[in-house]
Design a protein around this motif. Structure first.
Motif, PDB file in Angstrom:
ATOM      1  N   PRO A 199      -3.847  10.196   5.486  1.00 46.40           N
ATOM      2  CA  PRO A 199      -3.432  11.521   5.016  1.00 46.40           C
ATOM      3  C   PRO A 199      -3.464  11.579   3.491  1.00 46.40           C
ATOM      4  CG  PRO A 199      -1.530  10.278   5.776  1.00 46.40           C
ATOM      5  CD  PRO A 199      -2.745   9.460   6.119  1.00 46.40           C
ATOM      6  N   ASN A 200      -3.848  12.744   2.959  1.00 46.05           N
ATOM      7  CA  ASN A 200      -4.038  12.840   1.511  1.00 46.05           C
ATOM      8  C   ASN A 200      -3.409  14.142   1.003  1.00 46.05           C
ATOM      9  OD1 ASN A 200      -5.131  12.833  -1.103  1.00 46.05           O
ATOM     10  ND2 ASN A 200      -6.958  11.748  -0.463  1.00 46.05           N
ATOM     11  N   GLY A 201      -4.200  15.209   0.783  1.00 48.09           N
ATOM     12  CA  GLY A 201      -3.627  16.467   0.305  1.00 48.09           C
ATOM     13  C   GLY A 201      -2.758  17.105   1.378  1.00 48.09           C
TER      14      GLY A 201
ATOM     15  N   PRO B 150       1.949   6.186  -2.301  1.00 53.69           N
ATOM     16  CA  PRO B 150       2.148   7.638  -2.155  1.00 53.69           C
ATOM     17  C   PRO B 150       1.158   8.415  -3.013  1.00 53.69           C
ATOM     18  CG  PRO B 150       4.257   6.540  -2.188  1.00 53.69           C
ATOM     19  CD  PRO B 150       3.215   5.478  -2.488  1.00 53.69           C
ATOM     20  N   ASN B 151       0.594   9.475  -2.418  1.00 52.44           N
ATOM     21  CA  ASN B 151      -0.574  10.120  -2.999  1.00 52.44           C
ATOM     22  C   ASN B 151      -0.312  11.556  -3.435  1.00 52.44           C
ATOM     23  OD1 ASN B 151      -3.201  11.698  -2.805  1.00 52.44           O
ATOM     24  ND2 ASN B 151      -3.987   9.608  -2.593  1.00 52.44           N
ATOM     25  N   ASP B 152       0.254  12.367  -2.536  1.00 56.45           N
ATOM     26  CA  ASP B 152       0.444  13.787  -2.846  1.00 56.45           C
ATOM     27  C   ASP B 152       1.769  14.228  -2.247  1.00 56.45           C
ATOM     28  OD1 ASP B 152      -0.147  16.249  -3.917  1.00 56.45           O
ATOM     29  OD2 ASP B 152      -2.071  16.457  -2.877  1.00 56.45           O
ATOM     30  N   VAL B 153       2.389  15.240  -2.859  1.00 50.88           N
ATOM     31  CA  VAL B 153       3.770  15.576  -2.505  1.00 50.88           C
ATOM     32  C   VAL B 153       4.008  17.073  -2.652  1.00 50.88           C
ATOM     33  CG1 VAL B 153       4.520  14.980  -4.865  1.00 50.88           C
ATOM     34  CG2 VAL B 153       6.203  14.985  -3.012  1.00 50.88           C
TER      35      VAL B 153
ATOM     36  N   ALA C 275     -11.099  17.024   1.341  1.00 55.90           N
ATOM     37  CA  ALA C 275      -9.943  17.752   0.823  1.00 55.90           C
ATOM     38  C   ALA C 275      -8.938  16.767   0.246  1.00 55.90           C
ATOM     39  CB  ALA C 275      -9.324  18.586   1.939  1.00 55.90           C
ATOM     40  N   ASP C 276      -9.249  16.251  -0.915  1.00 59.80           N
ATOM     41  CA  ASP C 276      -8.321  15.356  -1.600  1.00 59.80           C
ATOM     42  C   ASP C 276      -7.037  16.114  -1.915  1.00 59.80           C
ATOM     43  OD1 ASP C 276      -7.031  13.582  -3.303  1.00 59.80           O
ATOM     44  OD2 ASP C 276      -8.851  12.978  -4.333  1.00 59.80           O
ATOM     45  N   GLY C 277      -7.194  17.366  -2.368  1.00 65.17           N
ATOM     46  CA  GLY C 277      -6.012  18.158  -2.687  1.00 65.17           C
ATOM     47  C   GLY C 277      -6.293  19.635  -2.571  1.00 65.17           C
TER      48      GLY C 277
ATOM     49  N   ALA D 239       0.705   6.811 -11.606  1.00 67.52           N
ATOM     50  CA  ALA D 239       1.099   8.012 -10.862  1.00 67.52           C
ATOM     51  C   ALA D 239      -0.132   8.792 -10.419  1.00 67.52           C
ATOM     52  CB  ALA D 239       1.992   8.889 -11.730  1.00 67.52           C
ATOM     53  N   ASN D 240      -0.012   9.442  -9.257  1.00 69.01           N
ATOM     54  CA  ASN D 240      -1.084  10.278  -8.726  1.00 69.01           C
ATOM     55  C   ASN D 240      -0.569  11.710  -8.628  1.00 69.01           C
ATOM     56  OD1 ASN D 240      -2.972  11.598  -7.103  1.00 69.01           O
ATOM     57  ND2 ASN D 240      -3.449   9.794  -5.908  1.00 69.01           N
ATOM     58  N   GLY D 241      -0.136  12.158  -7.437  1.00 69.17           N
ATOM     59  CA  GLY D 241       0.268  13.549  -7.242  1.00 69.17           C
ATOM     60  C   GLY D 241       1.656  13.834  -7.778  1.00 69.17           C
TER      61      GLY D 241
ATOM     62  N   SER E  58     -10.936  16.657  -7.587  1.00 72.01           N
ATOM     63  CA  SER E  58      -9.897  15.929  -6.842  1.00 72.01           C
ATOM     64  C   SER E  58      -8.804  16.872  -6.374  1.00 72.01           C
ATOM     65  CB  SER E  58      -9.312  14.817  -7.705  1.00 72.01           C
ATOM     66  OG  SER E  58      -8.749  15.356  -8.890  1.00 72.01           O
ATOM     67  N   ASN E  59      -8.162  17.569  -7.297  1.00 69.79           N
ATOM     68  CA  ASN E  59      -7.005  18.411  -6.965  1.00 69.79           C
ATOM     69  C   ASN E  59      -7.061  19.719  -7.743  1.00 69.79           C
ATOM     70  OD1 ASN E  59      -4.399  15.794  -6.859  1.00 69.79           O
ATOM     71  ND2 ASN E  59      -6.137  16.156  -5.528  1.00 69.79           N
ATOM     72  N   VAL E  60      -6.231  20.681  -7.301  1.00 66.62           N
ATOM     73  CA  VAL E  60      -6.104  21.958  -8.005  1.00 66.62           C
ATOM     74  C   VAL E  60      -4.622  22.347  -8.051  1.00 66.62           C
ATOM     75  CG1 VAL E  60      -8.361  22.734  -7.176  1.00 66.62           C
ATOM     76  CG2 VAL E  60      -6.303  23.420  -5.932  1.00 66.62           C
TER      77      VAL E  60
ATOM     78  N   VAL F 251      -8.973  11.932 -12.796  1.00 64.69           N
ATOM     79  CA  VAL F 251      -7.761  12.738 -12.947  1.00 64.69           C
ATOM     80  C   VAL F 251      -7.374  13.389 -11.626  1.00 64.69           C
ATOM     81  CG1 VAL F 251      -7.860  13.133 -15.420  1.00 64.69           C
ATOM     82  CG2 VAL F 251      -9.181  14.618 -13.919  1.00 64.69           C
ATOM     83  N   GLU F 252      -6.064  13.524 -11.424  1.00 65.30           N
ATOM     84  CA  GLU F 252      -5.513  14.125 -10.200  1.00 65.30           C
ATOM     85  C   GLU F 252      -4.136  14.704 -10.509  1.00 65.30           C
ATOM     86  OE1 GLU F 252      -5.821  12.817  -6.313  1.00 65.30           O
ATOM     87  OE2 GLU F 252      -7.001  11.007  -6.739  1.00 65.30           O
ATOM     88  N   GLY F 253      -3.535  15.307  -9.493  1.00 65.49           N
ATOM     89  CA  GLY F 253      -2.106  15.621  -9.520  1.00 65.49           C
ATOM     90  C   GLY F 253      -1.643  16.654 -10.526  1.00 65.49           C
TER      91      GLY F 253
HETATM   92 MG    MG Z   1      -4.927  13.031  -3.325  1.00 68.39          MG
END
Ligand code: MG
Length: 297
Positions: free
Chosen positions: A173-175, A117-120, A225-227, A72-74, A264-266, A31-33
Motif C-alpha cells: 500500500p502506498n498513496g 511508513p510512506n503516506d498519511v 498511484a504513488d500519491g 521522511a516521506n509523506g 510522485s505526489n501532489v 521528492v515526495e510528500g
Molecule cells: Mg508514496
C-alpha cells in the motif's frame, strides 16, 4: 504546446488554458510528500535521498526546513494543524508539536518494527491512517536497508493511541486519501519492489469508521498511484508516469496534466486551494486549476 490532455470533455472546464505548469524549484534527487501550510504561506516536501525536508515559499524560493529528516516521506497535518510525518529512517510516524518537540505516533505493531511508513492522512475523528510498504528498507537510498518484520499493511492510530492494522491484504500500500465526505477510502497498491505485482487504486466503503471490502477502482497507466489527493467533487488527482491523471468518482480517466518528469505526489494549496503542487523526481512543479482541493484541517 499544451500542458493538458483532455479525455473527457468535462476535464476542459477543470483546467485554465492560460495557466502554465511551472517548474518552481529543482535540483533535488527524489521528492515526495508535499503538504501546504496556508497559515505560514509555504509548502513543505521531502527530498528523501538527501535526508531533508524542504520549504518552498511562493515568491521567495526554497530553503532547508529540516536536515536530517530521518528520511521522511509523506506528510499531512492533523486536526490541530500539527505536522504528521512518515519517516523511513526511524521506521515510524511522528507528530511535531507546537513547541517543536517530536511525539512518536507509531513505530511498532504487535512488538515488531514497522517497515517504512510512506503516506498519511488524518480523518475527521482525529484517526491517523498511514501505509507501511517496504520501499524504505529495501535499499540504502531512501533510508536504511533492513530486514522486513511485518507485512505491508494500512494502519489506523486512534486518538487514544491504539494502533490497528485495517487493511492487510495488499502487496505494498502506498498513496491513500478519503473521499470528501469520508464515506470512501482510496488506497493504492504499488506492488513489491523489483516485482511484477499489479499496480492499482482500490476503493473501500467506510462502515462504522473502518474500511469494508475493497474493489478495484482504477489502474494508472502508465506508471502508478504513488500519491493522490481529492478535489471537492471527489475527483482523484493522482501521480502517473506521464504527469498527473484526473480520475472521476466512477473511476474513469478525465484528463491529464503533462509533466516532464516522473511524478510522485501532489497536494492542493494556495489562497483558494486551487494550486496543485506536484513533486516529480528532481523538481517541484505547480499550476493553478479551476478546481478546489479538499484540505484538512
Ligand atoms: Mg508514496
Amino acid at each position: 504546446m499544451s500542458f493538458f490532455e483532455v479525455i473527457d470533455p468535462v476535464f476542459a472546464t477543470y483546467v485554465l488554458g492560460n495557466a502554465p505548469v511551472k517548474r518552481l524549484a529543482t535540483g533535488f534527487d527524489w521528492v515526495e510528500g508535499p503538504v501546504w501550510f496556508g497559515d505560514a504561506g509555504c509548502l513543505l516536501f521531502s527530498d528523501i535521498p538527501n535526508n531533508r525536508i524542504v520549504r518552498y515559499t511562493p515568491g521567495e524560493g526554497v530553503t532547508t526546513y529540516r536536515q536530517p529528516s530521518n528520511y521522511a516521506n509523506g506528510h499531512t497535518r492533523d486536526r490541530q494543524g500539527r505536522l504528521i510525518s512518515c519517516e523511513h529512517g526511524t521506521r515510524r510516524v511522528t507528530r511535531r508539536e507546537w513547541d517543536g518537540t517530536v511525539t512518536v505516533i507509531a513505530d511498532r505493531y504487535q512488538g515488531k518494527r514497522l517497515n517504512s511508513p510512506n503516506d498519511v492522512v488524518v480523518a475527521a475523528d482525529g484517526g491517523i491512517w498511514f501505509t507501511d510498504p517496504h520501499y524504505g528498507i529495501m535499499s540504502d537510498y531512501e533510508g536504511y536497508r533492513a530486514e522486513q518484520e511485518l507485512p505491508c499493511n494500512v494502519y489506523r492510530v486512534d486518538p487514544d493511541g491504539t494502533l490497528e492494522a485495517v487493511i492487510t491484504d495488499m502487496n505494498c500500500p502506498n498513496g491513500l486519501a478519503f473521499s470528501p465526505d469520508e464515506s470512501l477510502l482510496y488506497v493504492a497498491d504499488t506492488g513489491r519492489m523489483f516485482s511484477a505485482d499489479p499496480r492499482h487504486i482500490r476503493v473501500h466503503p467506510m462502515r462504522d469508521g473502518r474500511p469494508g471490502e475493497g474493489r478495484l477502482f482504477h489502474a494508472i497507466e502508465p506508471g502508478c498511484a504513488d500519491g493522490f489527493r481529492v478535489d471537492t467533487d471527489g475527483n482523484l488527482w493522482s501521480s502517473a508516469a506521464d504527469g498527473v491523471h484526473c480520475i472521476a468518482p466512477d473511476g474513469h480517466l478525465m484528463g491529464k496534466i503533462l509533466v516532464p518528469e516522473l511524478v510522485s505526489n501532489v497536494c492542493f494549496g494556495g489562497r483558494a486551494k486551487q494550486q496543485l503542487f506536484i513533486t516529480a523526481t528532481t523538481s517541484l512543479y505547480g499550476l493553478t486549476l479551476n478546481r478546489s482541493g479538499v484540505q484538512r484541517p
